[in-house]
Motif scaffolding. Structure first.
Motif, mmCIF file in Angstrom:
data_model
loop_
_atom_site.group_PDB
_atom_site.id
_atom_site.type_symbol
_atom_site.label_atom_id
_atom_site.label_comp_id
_atom_site.label_asym_id
_atom_site.label_seq_id
_atom_site.Cartn_x
_atom_site.Cartn_y
_atom_site.Cartn_z
ATOM 1 N N ILE A 40 -4.051 8.826 -0.739
ATOM 2 C CA ILE A 40 -4.166 8.574 0.706
ATOM 3 C C ILE A 40 -3.665 7.171 1.035
ATOM 4 O O ILE A 40 -4.245 6.169 0.598
ATOM 5 N N ASP A 41 -2.590 7.110 1.807
ATOM 6 C CA ASP A 41 -2.098 5.800 2.248
ATOM 7 C C ASP A 41 -2.882 5.382 3.489
ATOM 8 O O ASP A 41 -3.185 6.204 4.356
ATOM 9 N N THR A 42 -3.223 4.097 3.556
ATOM 10 C CA THR A 42 -4.061 3.612 4.662
ATOM 11 C C THR A 42 -3.319 2.569 5.503
ATOM 12 O O THR A 42 -2.330 1.981 5.064
ATOM 13 N N LYS A 59 0.841 -1.218 0.000
ATOM 14 C CA LYS A 59 0.000 0.000 0.000
ATOM 15 C C LYS A 59 0.870 1.259 0.000
ATOM 16 O O LYS A 59 0.658 2.173 -0.791
ATOM 17 N N THR A 60 1.859 1.267 0.901
ATOM 18 C CA THR A 60 2.703 2.456 0.991
ATOM 19 C C THR A 60 3.573 2.601 -0.251
ATOM 20 O O THR A 60 3.738 3.694 -0.792
ATOM 21 N N LYS A 61 4.104 1.474 -0.707
ATOM 22 C CA LYS A 61 4.922 1.503 -1.934
ATOM 23 C C LYS A 61 4.122 2.088 -3.098
ATOM 24 O O LYS A 61 4.593 2.967 -3.817
ATOM 25 N N PHE A 119 -2.573 8.317 6.253
ATOM 26 C CA PHE A 119 -3.626 7.974 7.219
ATOM 27 C C PHE A 119 -3.240 6.748 8.035
ATOM 28 O O PHE A 119 -4.089 6.124 8.654
ATOM 29 N N ASP A 120 -1.953 6.400 8.002
ATOM 30 C CA ASP A 120 -1.496 5.220 8.748
ATOM 31 C C ASP A 120 -0.624 5.680 9.915
ATOM 32 O O ASP A 120 0.407 6.329 9.693
ATOM 33 N N PRO A 121 -1.023 5.344 11.159
ATOM 34 C CA PRO A 121 -0.234 5.766 12.324
ATOM 35 C C PRO A 121 1.229 5.307 12.266
ATOM 36 O O PRO A 121 2.069 5.837 12.988
HETATM 37 MG MG LIG Z 1 2.018 0.872 4.765
#
Ligand SMILES: [Mg+2]
Ligand SMILES: Nc1ncnc2c1ncn2[C@@H]1O[C@H](COP(=O)(O)OP(=O)(O)O)[C@@H](O)[C@H]1O
Length: 291
Positions: A152-154, A15-17, A39-41
């Motif tokens: 938006i990264d989740t 997801k982040t990639k 949006f990811d802690p």
């Molecule tokens: Mg990630």
């Protein structure tokens, strides 16, 4: 303004990639004005473009750097200590996107503790206090004028923050490794997408771009899994015709101080660059089709 959300409740699927690749592609390659929202802690997406700091109040948690040229008089509603994060939308604050070293790319980072706090509201209040907030923020006319694309990264979860991102999205992508556990995540996400898509007004559809096979290796396990998805009703029409292989270059560019900083700065002979371009181009075509 297009809002693209990579989502899968399994971790480590890309997801982040994908969020990073899309942010770089839309801003650098296509010259669009892009806002990246984390949006990811865990703050991995933020860390890619900003020097995040360790939270002295919560070791292990990350906080954004102090906003450049911050002074308390001029920065009304900014987060605590002049650190602006997307979590501020849950506390009635104002968001100040940070500029990055990429001209067309701004970032609104995560704030580990405040995002977790926002998500921990009582169940009966989740709808009002979490689910709707990101949509309201992205609906602001000023913001829509400033940006063409929001990525938006989740987090690896189906929790209120991820739901909030999906509710705010115009387009969703589901990255997955072609293995049992991540594919269970794919089914969960397809359900979430369907639920949300069905209750959208016709003028504000949520389009599913598809399932992106990531970290694909030429082994039987991955080939067989992909093949069986391509033969399964309801799922088969959503498997994207492009994929990303498991390639060292994809993780190498994430290392601090890595050169080049971006996959797109690799020579044209790079397989990783070729795949990244094909994936991003496919997504961009889907996002802007009909415009
Ligand atoms: Mg990630
Ligand atoms: N196609 C790929 N090839 C090699 N490494 C990858 C690839 N995609 C992701 N990675 C690496 O795998 C790890 C997990 O990916 P990440 O995007 O952080 O997953 P998620 O955000 O879904 O948890 C990261 O270290 C990332 O750099």
């Amino acid at each position: 303004m297009k809002v693209i959300v990579p989502a899968n409740n399994k971790g480590g699927v890309g997801k982040t990639k994908l969020s990073i690749l899309l942010s770089e592609y839309f801003s650098v390659v296509l010259g669009k004005k892009v806002l990246a929202i984390d949006f990811d802690p865990q703050c991995n997406f933020s860390q890619r473009f900003l020097s995040m700091e360790i939270d002295p109040a919560s070791p292990g948690g990350k906080i954004p750097p102090i906003y450049p040229e911050y002074n308390p008089k001029e920065f009304e509603g900014i987060g605590p200590e002049g650190r602006s994060s997307i979590a501020d939308i849950f506390f009635g604050g104002l968001v100040y996107p940070y500029e990055t070293y990429i001209e067309n790319l701004d970032v609104t980072p995560a704030h580990a503790d405040r995002l977790l706090e926002a998500e921990s509201v009582r169940r009966s209040e989740v709808l009002e206090k979490v689910h709707k907030q990101l949509g309201l923020f992205l609906d602001m006319p000023d913001l829509k004028e400033m940006y063409d694309v929001v990525i938006i990264d989740t987090a690896p979860s189906k929790g209120p923050l991820t739901i909030s991102a999906i509710k705010a999205a115009t387009h969703m992508v589901i990255p997955s490794i072609m293995e049992e556990q991540p594919i269970q995540g794919v089914y969960g996400m397809l359900q979430l997408w369907k639920q949300e898509a069905l209750c959208r007004e016709p003028s504000k559809p949520l389009k599913l771009i598809g399932v992106l096979p990531n970290m694909f290796r030429p082994i039987n396990l991955h080939r067989d899994m992909l093949q069986s998805l391509r033969e399964t009703d309801f799922v088969k029409q959503y498997i994207m015709p492009v994929s990303l292989g498991a390639r060292a270059s994809f993780s190498e560019v994430d290392a601090e101080g890595a050169k080049p900083e971006s996959i797109f700065d690799l020579p044209d002979s790079s397989k990783a660059k070729e795949e990244a371009l094909a994936v991003c181009k496919y997504i961009a075509q889907n996002v802007f089709e009909g415009d």
